[in-house]
Design an enzyme around this catalytic site. Structure first.
Site: not given
Length: 98
Positions: A27, A45
């Site tokens: 990320r 997520n």
């Protein structure tokens, strides 16, 4: 997309990335690539182990981000990327990790 005046309109890319992409800096890496491209959005997520990427900006730059996601140069391991294109929603600023 090109508007009537010939300017490129913003689009929204939603990409679901499957593989070993949680807990490996994926990320953060995605956020860095998106900011380099001047895009806004988020990388989150999901409970099933995927990462969902939402990015808005010029279509060409969103396509560049998609190419980065599929490049094999990200942290972890990307097995597949499923994409969806739609109209930009606007209102977002920056790019965040969730």
């Amino acid at each position: 997309m090109i508007d009537v005046a010939g300017a490129e309109q913003d689009v929204r890319l939603t990409a679901w990335v499957r593989g070993h992409v949680q807990g490996v800096g994926f990320r953060w890496w995605t956020r860095a690539r998106a900011l380099e491209l001047g895009l806004v959005g988020s990388a989150s997520n999901l409970a099933d182990g995927r990462v969902e990427v939402n990015a808005e900006g010029p279509e060409e730059r969103c396509r560049e981000l998609l190419a980065h996601l599929r490049s094999g140069r990200s942290p972890g391991r990307v097995d597949s990327v499923v994409e969806r294109w739609s109209e930009a929603r606007g209102g977002a600023s920056g790019f965040v990790e969730r």
